[in-house]
Design an enzyme around this catalytic site. Sequence first.
Site, PDB file in Angstrom:
ATOM      1  CG  ASP A 113      -2.060   0.926   1.166  1.00 12.30           C
ATOM      2  OD1 ASP A 113      -2.139   1.679   0.191  1.00 12.30           O
ATOM      3  OD2 ASP A 113      -2.890   0.918   2.090  1.00 12.30           O
ATOM      4  CG  ASP A 114       0.002   4.519  -0.057  1.00 16.05           C
ATOM      5  OD1 ASP A 114      -0.767   4.139  -0.949  1.00 16.05           O
ATOM      6  OD2 ASP A 114      -0.379   5.193   0.919  1.00 16.05           O
ATOM      7  CG  ASP A 124      -2.202   0.805  -3.310  1.00 16.62           C
ATOM      8  OD1 ASP A 124      -1.080   1.305  -3.130  1.00 16.62           O
ATOM      9  OD2 ASP A 124      -3.108   0.873  -2.439  1.00 16.62           O
ATOM     10  CG  ASN A 125      -1.319   4.562  -4.433  1.00 20.11           C
ATOM     11  OD1 ASN A 125      -2.477   4.199  -4.189  1.00 20.11           O
ATOM     12  ND2 ASN A 125      -0.493   4.986  -3.491  1.00 20.11           N
ATOM     13  CB  CYS A 127      -5.836   2.943  -1.762  1.00 19.40           C
ATOM     14  SG  CYS A 127      -4.418   3.700  -0.937  1.00 19.40           S
TER      15      CYS A 127
END
Length: 492
Positions: free
Chosen positions: A48-49, A279-280, A88
């Site tokens: 996540d990130d 996700d990013n 997200c």
Amino acid sequence: MKNKFCYLLERFCVSILFIIITSCFQDKSDKHKTVNNTTPNIILFVADDHGTDALGSYGNPVIKTPNLDKLAAEGVRFTNAYCTSASCAASRSVILSGKFGHATGSYGHVHDYHHFSTFDGIKSLSNRLSDVGYLTARIGKYHVAPESVYLFDEVLNADPRNTVEMADASKGVLNSEKPFFLYFCTDDPHRGHPFKPEKWDIPNSFGNKPEGYKDVEQIVYDPKDVLVPDFLPDTKQSREEIAQYYQSISRIDQGFGRLMQHLEQAGKLDNTIVFYISDNGMAFPGAKTTVYEPGIKLPCIIKDPTKGKKGIVNNARISWVDLTPTILDMADVSYQENEFHGKSFNAIIDQEKPNGWDKIYASHTFHEITMYYPMRVVIDGDYKLIWNVAYQLDYPFASDLWAASTWQGIYRNNKEYFGKRTVKDYMYRPEFELFNLSKDPGESDNLAKQEDYQEILESMKLKMKDFQLNTKDPWLIMWDHDNSLQGTGVNL
């Protein structure tokens, strides 16, 4: 004679009925014939990130990620992998559907009052794999809706900040007699609560705790040692927050290592395809929620035991919209190519410079519901075009990024620059941004208004319009009020 005729007719009817019933049962069982002893297991591990800035295998000599580096050494590392939206929930909907969020209703966050939910008619990756006999399981961050669209056979529970605990909770799935698809999603290295500290200059924890986590070694980084990407200001606040971000990633790495240990103990290493993606990009202004390279260009490491080459680097431009068809291809699950906006890259995974993989698209509309700022992107060869549809508005901040000490250190002190960009340029964007990524990877020289590049600009605009038309993007209407995708407003 009559009785004999009735008897024969009765036998004939019974036989026909038997054939019909057995055919129905046969059809039902045939549905699951695509899975067998050679069908691969699949693990899709999603951080996540997490940007490419913080992995040893992507060139960072400071951060400790030995287990993920080992995955790269034994598999394939993509250097041009992109999410389609640096947010997200929007990104995860694309990963699991193979369609851009603007076409599925997944315009932004799904939780709380944001409530952007995928259309009911979309059939997701997990549902498709369940239909052919896979055991599908998820653990950790979900952040998509509705559950009927993104349905899994099993939902596992563990602390999503403790990937070691998550790995231990996944052992039952790894030992399944059926082929499995494990969707393994961490909360790390997302910023942690509280997003707004009591003092503005306190670095966010990124989920780290002074007492640490059970069975996890705390790996702490000195702020003076971290690498500050050039889109960020090299300040005390940036360095302190990056150090926390690194620590959170090292926790991910330990959990990934534990998961691979369990996979080996289950005897499944040679029949399991493993993906590591995010996700990013990193949760810092200038990356997450933007469509600049630090926001959408991400790590992608794939280990497929059936591929011949190991430890190679693949420079194909691939996108998260390609993941669902690729995974279905790997699992030998049939589908129609026009069901997805992406395409399978399974055939080119172990190639270093495959032909025909030089174009991708991105589509961001919302993050939080209060952050309306639609952006569309086309990258083709050396050139990247960003269309800031709502360019008249100032650029909106995610609530956690606004409160970040990295940003507040610039904002409160009235600094002119945030990294390479001026604060003014960051807050107020032109309608079009055109960059030559080969000459200007930092995206600091906008060519859109330069006379020598008008032909390229117009060509890229046409490609963007075609993309929007082909993917049924409602924001096509913003080109000269083009309402060709708009219906009548009447339900027939």
